[in-house]
Scaffold this motif. Structure first.
Motif, PDB file in Angstrom:
ATOM      1  N   LYS A 400      36.848  49.853  33.439  1.00  7.77           N
ATOM      2  CA  LYS A 400      37.980  48.884  33.114  1.00  7.77           C
ATOM      3  C   LYS A 400      38.911  48.693  34.300  1.00  7.77           C
ATOM      4  O   LYS A 400      39.447  47.718  34.600  1.00  7.77           O
ATOM      5  N   LYS A 401      39.188  49.925  34.956  1.00  8.64           N
ATOM      6  CA  LYS A 401      39.881  49.996  36.248  1.00  8.64           C
ATOM      7  C   LYS A 401      39.360  49.092  37.157  1.00  8.64           C
ATOM      8  O   LYS A 401      40.227  48.350  37.874  1.00  8.64           O
ATOM      9  N   HIS A 402      38.085  49.233  37.386  1.00  7.85           N
ATOM     10  CA  HIS A 402      37.509  48.220  38.522  1.00  7.85           C
ATOM     11  C   HIS A 402      37.491  46.787  38.087  1.00  7.85           C
ATOM     12  O   HIS A 402      37.893  45.959  38.986  1.00  7.85           O
ATOM     13  N   GLN A 403      37.575  46.501  36.756  1.00  2.72           N
ATOM     14  CA  GLN A 403      37.703  44.880  36.562  1.00  2.72           C
ATOM     15  C   GLN A 403      39.233  44.658  36.630  1.00  2.72           C
ATOM     16  O   GLN A 403      39.460  43.513  37.279  1.00  2.72           O
ATOM     17  N   THR A 404      40.277  45.586  36.364  1.00  2.98           N
ATOM     18  CA  THR A 404      41.545  45.216  36.766  1.00  2.98           C
ATOM     19  C   THR A 404      41.858  44.867  38.117  1.00  2.98           C
ATOM     20  O   THR A 404      42.432  44.165  38.597  1.00  2.98           O
ATOM     21  N   GLN A 405      41.192  45.812  39.145  1.00  4.43           N
ATOM     22  CA  GLN A 405      41.302  45.832  40.520  1.00  4.43           C
ATOM     23  C   GLN A 405      40.790  44.612  40.832  1.00  4.43           C
ATOM     24  O   GLN A 405      41.277  44.073  41.762  1.00  4.43           O
ATOM     25  N   HIS A 406      39.825  44.110  40.200  1.00 11.44           N
ATOM     26  CA  HIS A 406      38.738  43.054  40.776  1.00 11.44           C
ATOM     27  C   HIS A 406      39.902  41.814  40.436  1.00 11.44           C
ATOM     28  O   HIS A 406      39.893  40.849  41.360  1.00 11.44           O
ATOM     29  N   LEU A 407      40.346  41.877  39.194  1.00 10.91           N
ATOM     30  CA  LEU A 407      41.390  40.718  38.968  1.00 10.91           C
ATOM     31  C   LEU A 407      42.701  40.685  39.922  1.00 10.91           C
ATOM     32  O   LEU A 407      43.049  39.664  40.282  1.00 10.91           O
ATOM     33  N   LEU A 408      42.977  41.621  40.192  1.00  6.34           N
ATOM     34  CA  LEU A 408      44.054  41.780  41.153  1.00  6.34           C
ATOM     35  C   LEU A 408      43.985  41.423  42.517  1.00  6.34           C
ATOM     36  O   LEU A 408      44.413  40.620  43.121  1.00  6.34           O
ATOM     37  N   GLN A 411      43.625  37.841  42.250  1.00  9.90           N
ATOM     38  CA  GLN A 411      44.987  37.135  42.245  1.00  9.90           C
ATOM     39  C   GLN A 411      45.537  37.167  43.769  1.00  9.90           C
ATOM     40  O   GLN A 411      46.472  35.914  44.051  1.00  9.90           O
ATOM     41  N   GLU A 493      52.237  45.628  38.769  1.00 10.63           N
ATOM     42  CA  GLU A 493      51.566  45.088  39.823  1.00 10.63           C
ATOM     43  C   GLU A 493      51.842  45.682  40.987  1.00 10.63           C
ATOM     44  O   GLU A 493      51.140  45.956  42.127  1.00 10.63           O
ATOM     45  N   GLN A 496      50.103  48.954  41.830  1.00 12.37           N
ATOM     46  CA  GLN A 496      48.788  48.918  42.267  1.00 12.37           C
ATOM     47  C   GLN A 496      48.603  48.843  43.650  1.00 12.37           C
ATOM     48  O   GLN A 496      47.661  49.400  44.312  1.00 12.37           O
TER      49      GLN A 496
END
Length: 645
Positions: A400-408, A411, A493, A496
């Motif tokens: 989940k963290k990697h997915q969030t990082q990927h989304l970041l 972005q 954000e 991060q």
């Protein structure tokens, strides 16, 4: 000479005569078939006990306890055997207690010639038959009555139990008994090797404690059944006595050492476990004191309290939901039953004394070893399953963290693309404006030539040029302002990008010393790392300067990440960000936010007045403002100076 005599009006009843005959292969000697004389002085001889005065004091065994009541006293046993008819095989007398210290067997009554002198205090070579129990051949003759005497001396309560066997059943008994005992010790050895290998491969300490427990149990059984003295230390009777005395104490210690960790009692019962540990240690100390000095003969009662407390711990842990504890309770319930049979034999109660009850402890312990091995495996499996579940949960969180990082990252990429697109459009706009300016300049030049001819027209053209210059400056200012990244990000954000104090201090140190390090005290340019994160120590004068020293974050009272974000918000809003809103965003007191915002605004004003100030420069330049303060001397340097002084 002190003797235990029963001074009654009638003489003691004589013991019954034991009859053997052809076809009879084995006889258990009941207490009614032998007589006992207690010699407190230990000075009587064979001739003395046959005198009428002493012979009349022999008491039948069924009128006495089946163990020696007085430690250190000498006991004379008289056994009368009648051989009926011809005998096909030789008969042997076997004493079932292998712990008697001194034994003298007199095969003849008229003299001490041929007497066999042996016992637990002598080497195994003193025995005519190298057997774990004491074995004596009886010189029986057909149709005759023979009287045999045994002189027994022991420093502990010793049993009078014995048995008569002929040669053939004795050989069969040896084969069966040693086969079963070999299987028993083979199982113990397999369990020791197996669990030791598991400990070496897995590193789980419970396996090592279990190995120590099994080894101490093996030592107890080797000393109890006499196999240790027969095979391992036959030339060291003193060592045999030491093992007999200390092995049960070692068993108590290793059992508690293993059981407490197997049941996880320090974690599951933090209030009760220290008491269990104290009781075990006190019991071990009392048992050692009784063994070495007191010699009370009742030391086995001191085992009941610690073993009972450990069993109660297992019940509490089982009721608390620890499933492997049920195997622990089952295994030790069987051992407890076999121990009850042992205590009855120690007390001289032979009602339940049979071959099955004598060897019940061996069988119970084999079952215990197997069950506890399975229980230990189940416990490790439970730990492994819990670890796997925790790892799966951690993997999901990381995914989940990697997915969030990927989304970041996605972005940020989109933001970069928008920024590049905006820069391209702005460059094209500037080029068009420049081209228009060039064309207008050419027009102005032509008009200037025309203005030479007409002053009135020149005034009008000058006004038009002035207006065009004003518009151009306004457009250039708008273009430059549009190049500045004005997107506001929230604290989540922002964190991060600067996730923790280490990241903030690393960035601040790189920004602070991007042009190279120079000691503020001596000007030296060589440094090494200090104790604090990203601090630098001068290699010449050992002056330590932290990353926040001489910066806006010096003496900051709250999180470095929040301080970074506060500077970012105030800078990007040109100082118009209120302290109330800053308190809400950073979850800090308004007074703290107001004080820090004033410090940032002062730094921004000083930065705008700096000679190298650029209007579109990054907000991070404000961080390097020292606020006119001097850095505090680091604690590390103070400690070093104190050491030098």
């Amino acid at each position: 000479m002190l003797l235990t005599a029963r001074n009654t009006m009638a003489a003691p009843r004589a013991a019954d005569t034991l009859k053997v005959q052809a076809g009879l292969e084995e006889v258990f000697i009941e207490p009614a078939f032998y007589s006992v004389l207690e010699d407190r002085s230990g000075q009587l001889t064979l001739a003395d006990v046959q005198e009428p005065a002493y012979a009349a004091q022999f008491v039948p065994g069924d009128q006495l306890p089946t163990t020696m009541e007085h430690q250190g006293a000498t006991y004379w046993l008289r056994l009368i055997i009648r051989a009926k008819g011809p005998l096909a095989q030789h008969w042997y007398l076997e004493l079932l207690d292998s712990h008697i210290n001194d034994i003298v067997f007199f095969p003849l009554t008229d003299s001490e010639r041929g007497a066999v002198h042996t016992g637990a205090d002598y080497r195994l070579t003193s025995r005519k038959f190298p057997y774990k129990n004491f074995l004596f051949r009886l010189p029986l003759e057909s149709d005759q009555t023979h009287t045999y005497y045994l002189r027994l001396d022991s420093n502990s309560k010793t049993s009078f139990l014995s048995r008569l066997r002929t040669e053939q059943p004795l050989a069969v008994h040896f084969q069966t008994e040693y086969g079963l005992l070999g299987g028993f010790y083979g199982v113990l050895l397999i369990m020791v090797v197996y669990n030791l290998c598991l400990y070496l491969f897995i590193g789980e300490q419970t396996y090592l404690r279990y190995v120590l427990y099994v080894l101490s149990c093996s030592l107890v059984f080797l000393s109890e059944d006499g196999l240790g003295f027969q095979y391992l230390w036959p030339d060291f009777p003193a060592l045999n006595q030491l093992v007999i005395a200390l092995s049960p104490i070692l068993l108590l210690f290793t059992f508690s050492y293993y059981a407490r960790q197997f049941l996880d009692s320090p974690q599951r019962l933090p209030n009760y476990d220290p008491w269990v540990r104290r009781v075990v240690l006190i019991s071990v100390g009392v048992l050692l004191l009784d063994t070495v000095w007191l010699h009370s003969g009742w030391g086995f009662w001191f085992y009941l309290l610690p073993y009972g407390m450990l069993y109660y711990v297992a019940i509490l842990v089982w009721r608390g939901g620890f499933r492997p504890a049920r195997f622990f309770l089952l295994a030790h319930a069987l051992v407890a039953i076999s121990v009850c049979f042992l205590i009855l034999r120690k007390l001289g109660i032979n009602t339940f004394t049979t071959t099955a009850t004598v060897y019940s402890m061996n069988a119970a312990f084999v079952i215990e070893v197997v069950v506890l091995s399975y229980a230990l495996g189940e416990k490790i499996k439970g730990i492994k399953d819990a670890t796997i579940r925790a790892q799966d949960k951690l993997v999901k969180q990381l995914r989940k963290k990697h997915q969030t990082q990927h989304l970041l990252v996605e972005q940020l990429r989109q933001n970069q693309e928008l920024k590049d697109q905006l820069n391209t459009e702005l460059e094209a706009l500037v080029a068009r404006r420049t081209e228009e300016l060039r064309q207008q300049s050419e027009t102005i030049a032509a008009q200037n030539r025309e203005l030479l001819q007409a002053n009135g027209l020149l005034a009008l053209q000058s006004a038009a040029i002035e207006k065009l210059n004003i518009d151009l400056r306004h457009d250039l200012q708008q273009a430059q302002e549009a190049r500045v990244l004005s997107k506001e990000v929230d604290f989540g954000e922002f964190s991060q990008i600067y996730p923790d104090k280490d990241a903030c201090l690393r960035y601040l140190a790189e920004l602070k010393w991007k042009n190279g390090y120079q000691c503020r005290r001596c000007g030296h340019e060589k440094y090494c790392d200090g104790r604090e994160l990203h601090s630098r120590r001068c290699t010449r004068c050992r002056y330590v300067e932290s990353a926040t020293a001489y910066t806006l974050l010096q003496k900051c009272k709250f999180s470095t990440v929040k301080a970074f974000y506060a500077v970012f918000l105030l800078y990007t809003h040109n100082g118009s960000y209120s302290s109330q809103e800053l308190s809400r965003v950073l979850n800090l007191r308004q007074g703290t936010c107001w004080s820090f915002s004033q410090k940032v605004l002062e730094a921004m004003r000083r930065r705008e007045q700096a000679p190298d100030f650029e209007e579109n420069e990054s907000w991070t330049h404000v961080l390097l403002d020292a606020s006119g303060e001097t850095a505090e001397e680091p604690v590390e340097e103070q400690d070093e100076q104190r050491d030098l002084s």
